[in-house]
Design a protein around this motif. Structure first.
Motif, mmCIF file in Angstrom:
data_model
loop_
_atom_site.group_PDB
_atom_site.id
_atom_site.type_symbol
_atom_site.label_atom_id
_atom_site.label_comp_id
_atom_site.label_asym_id
_atom_site.label_seq_id
_atom_site.Cartn_x
_atom_site.Cartn_y
_atom_site.Cartn_z
ATOM 1 N N ARG A 130 -62.058 10.078 85.787
ATOM 2 C CA ARG A 130 -61.298 10.697 84.697
ATOM 3 C C ARG A 130 -61.365 9.839 83.430
ATOM 4 N NH1 ARG A 130 -57.812 12.291 89.194
ATOM 5 N NH2 ARG A 130 -57.420 14.544 89.113
ATOM 6 N N TRP A 131 -61.258 8.527 83.610
ATOM 7 C CA TRP A 131 -61.300 7.626 82.463
ATOM 8 C C TRP A 131 -62.647 7.709 81.764
ATOM 9 C CZ3 TRP A 131 -64.127 3.512 80.691
ATOM 10 C CH2 TRP A 131 -63.546 2.746 79.665
ATOM 11 N N LEU A 132 -63.737 7.798 82.533
ATOM 12 C CA LEU A 132 -65.073 7.865 81.953
ATOM 13 C C LEU A 132 -65.267 9.147 81.139
ATOM 14 C CD1 LEU A 132 -67.328 6.509 84.857
ATOM 15 C CD2 LEU A 132 -66.917 5.433 82.637
ATOM 16 N N VAL A 133 -64.809 10.267 81.666
ATOM 17 C CA VAL A 133 -64.982 11.532 80.955
ATOM 18 C C VAL A 133 -64.159 11.532 79.673
ATOM 19 C CG1 VAL A 133 -64.822 14.033 81.119
ATOM 20 C CG2 VAL A 133 -65.440 12.711 83.127
ATOM 21 N N ARG A 134 -62.971 10.951 79.718
ATOM 22 C CA ARG A 134 -62.175 10.836 78.497
ATOM 23 C C ARG A 134 -62.853 9.913 77.495
ATOM 24 N NH1 ARG A 134 -57.141 8.556 81.170
ATOM 25 N NH2 ARG A 134 -56.634 7.938 79.028
ATOM 26 N N ALA A 135 -63.441 8.822 77.998
ATOM 27 C CA ALA A 135 -64.135 7.880 77.104
ATOM 28 C C ALA A 135 -65.299 8.557 76.398
ATOM 29 C CB ALA A 135 -64.624 6.674 77.905
ATOM 30 N N ILE A 136 -66.011 9.426 77.121
ATOM 31 C CA ILE A 136 -67.140 10.145 76.527
ATOM 32 C C ILE A 136 -66.687 10.939 75.306
ATOM 33 C CG2 ILE A 136 -68.733 12.076 76.903
ATOM 34 C CD1 ILE A 136 -69.025 11.081 79.794
ATOM 35 N N LYS A 137 -65.547 11.586 75.434
ATOM 36 C CA LYS A 137 -65.050 12.414 74.322
ATOM 37 C C LYS A 137 -64.674 11.561 73.120
ATOM 38 C CE LYS A 137 -61.580 15.917 73.189
ATOM 39 N NZ LYS A 137 -62.521 16.966 72.813
ATOM 40 N N TYR A 138 -64.025 10.424 73.353
ATOM 41 C CA TYR A 138 -63.588 9.581 72.242
ATOM 42 C C TYR A 138 -64.751 8.837 71.594
ATOM 43 C CZ TYR A 138 -58.667 10.373 73.349
ATOM 44 O OH TYR A 138 -57.433 10.952 73.544
#
Length: 407
Positions: A130-138
């Motif tokens: 989940r953290w990685l997918v959020r990081a991709i967006k930011y």
């Protein structure tokens, strides 16, 4: 290998706050404002191949000669990383960090995080996933490799009238890297990376209505519907307090700060050129006039628009939209949103002038014969661009629909 997801889902549009019912069988957009909410299932293998190719190209792009030039029998060459190294040598640490992060580090992190997400079967169900997918967006918002490439080309055109320019393999590899990066970014926007909304049936009756009217919060990252009592998104674990950053007071404060920084950015020299022992400070407008007088009219127009028109226009447009958002905009919400989207998209291109300075400082190093040094306006101008980008991010477009009679 294909990324799979359940067929249907409920998502809250971040632009207009409408609850939408979407499917992974086709690209889905908000029925009210057209915001892209998700795409159909794509081949993860194809995207992984593009990511690997891009990362492989980044190695020669950073290590091999980017460009070289010669004048009066003396030559100089630079690599991609020299654009930040030379700024660091002149104690411009902040600018060096901005260039390095936006051009090399963040794009590399984006690609590696995307690869990890696509390879990890339980990517969206684990905490790290989940953290990685959020990081991709930011991360995606702050990548500017494509802007740097355009800035580098403008730098080469400016030098062509004074010296002989020769492109190295590094610039060719970097052009390929930028092309693949843009393709991967577009594909990652469309990959259905999140699990289906477990509360889809509960929120189904709200489809077509405002989430806020039903005390529902839309996650700004994965667009999942959350009850107002939740402190973090059930699906991606994004802290829902981040929604508070989308408020008028913060937008106004950032716009005021950007306006203040724009004054020294335009009045002070953005770089200093030493030619035959004579130092010539050059402001942004001075650089535009030099290009115009030398016959590079199209390039002069590009620099003028990117460095002067866009920053000022973005501040003014966001200020006007902020005022309109406090009034009844129910009659023209689509027009206001379109204007905002255009303003938000073009803002990052103002960094062209900063990248032009970074390339020239790294390349033109021939002592008293001809050298380029960063000016005090560079920091102020980069700060202006970043502040206007943050102001656009903090602007709450949901206000355009807040007073619609049907809600």
């Amino acid at each position: 290998m294909r990324v799979t997801s359940n067929v249907e889902d409920v998502r809250v549009c971040p632009d207009c706050d409408q609850v939408n019912w979407v499917s992974d069988r086709a690209s889905s957009r908000c029925q009210r404002c057209g915001h892209f909410l998700g795409g159909h299932t794509l081949s993860a293998s194809h995207t992984l191949a593009l990511i690997i190719a891009a990362l492989l190209l980044l190695i020669p792009a950073t290590e091999m000669t980017f460009v070289s030039y010669s004048v009066s029998g003396q030559g100089q060459q630079m690599t991609l990383l020299d654009s930040s190294r030379k700024l660091l040598a002149f104690h411009e640490q902040w600018l060096a960090i901005v260039v390095l992060l936006s051009v090399v580090v963040l794009p590399a992190l984006f690609l590696m995080a995307s690869a990890a997400v696509l390879l990890w079967r339980q990517r969206a169900r684990s905490r790290l996933g989940r953290w990685l997918v959020r990081a991709i967006k930011y991360i995606r918002v702050w990548m500017m490799a494509d802007v740097f490439l355009i800035g580098a080309l403008i730098s080469f055109i400016k030098l062509a009238g004074y010296a002989s320019i020769e492109f190295g393999y590094g610039v060719m590899a970097f052009a390929g890297f930028v092309t693949l990066l843009l393709i991967v970014v577009e594909r990652m926007k469309r990959h259905p990376l999140w699990p289906v909304d477990e509360n889809a049936v509960e929120y189904r009756p709200m489809v077509g209505q405002s989430a806020r009217a039903h005390q529902v919060l839309g996650c700004p990252v994965c667009y999942a519907a959350n009850g107002s009592a939740r402190t973090e998104c059930w699906r991606c674990h994004e802290p829902l307090w981040t929604i508070r950053f989308r408020r008028t007071s913060l937008t106004v404060a950032l716009l005021l700060a950007a306006s203040v920084m724009l004054i020294p950015a335009q009045l002070l020299p953005i770089m200093e050129t030493v030619a035959l022992g004579t130092t010539e400070p050059q402001t942004i407008i001075g650089g535009v006039l030099t290009l115009w007088e030398s016959g590079d009219v199209p390039i002069a127009i590009i620099v003028f628009v990117a460095s002067l028109v866009i920053p000022i226009a973005k501040i003014l447009v966001l200020a006007v939209l902020t005022i309109l958002a406090q009034q009844d905009t129910s009659k023209r919400p689509q027009s206001a949103l379109l204007l905002y989207r255009i303003t938000d998209w073009i803002g990052r291109w103002s960094m062209i002038d900063i990248f032009v300075v970074a390339v020239l400082v790294a390349l033109v190093r021939n002592g008293a014969l001809m050298s380029v040094y960063p000016g005090h306006a560079a920091i102020a101008f980069a700060s202006t661009v970043i502040l206007t980008m943050l102001a656009a991010m903090s602007f709450d477009t949901r206000q355009f629909w807040a007073r619609k009679p049907t809600e």
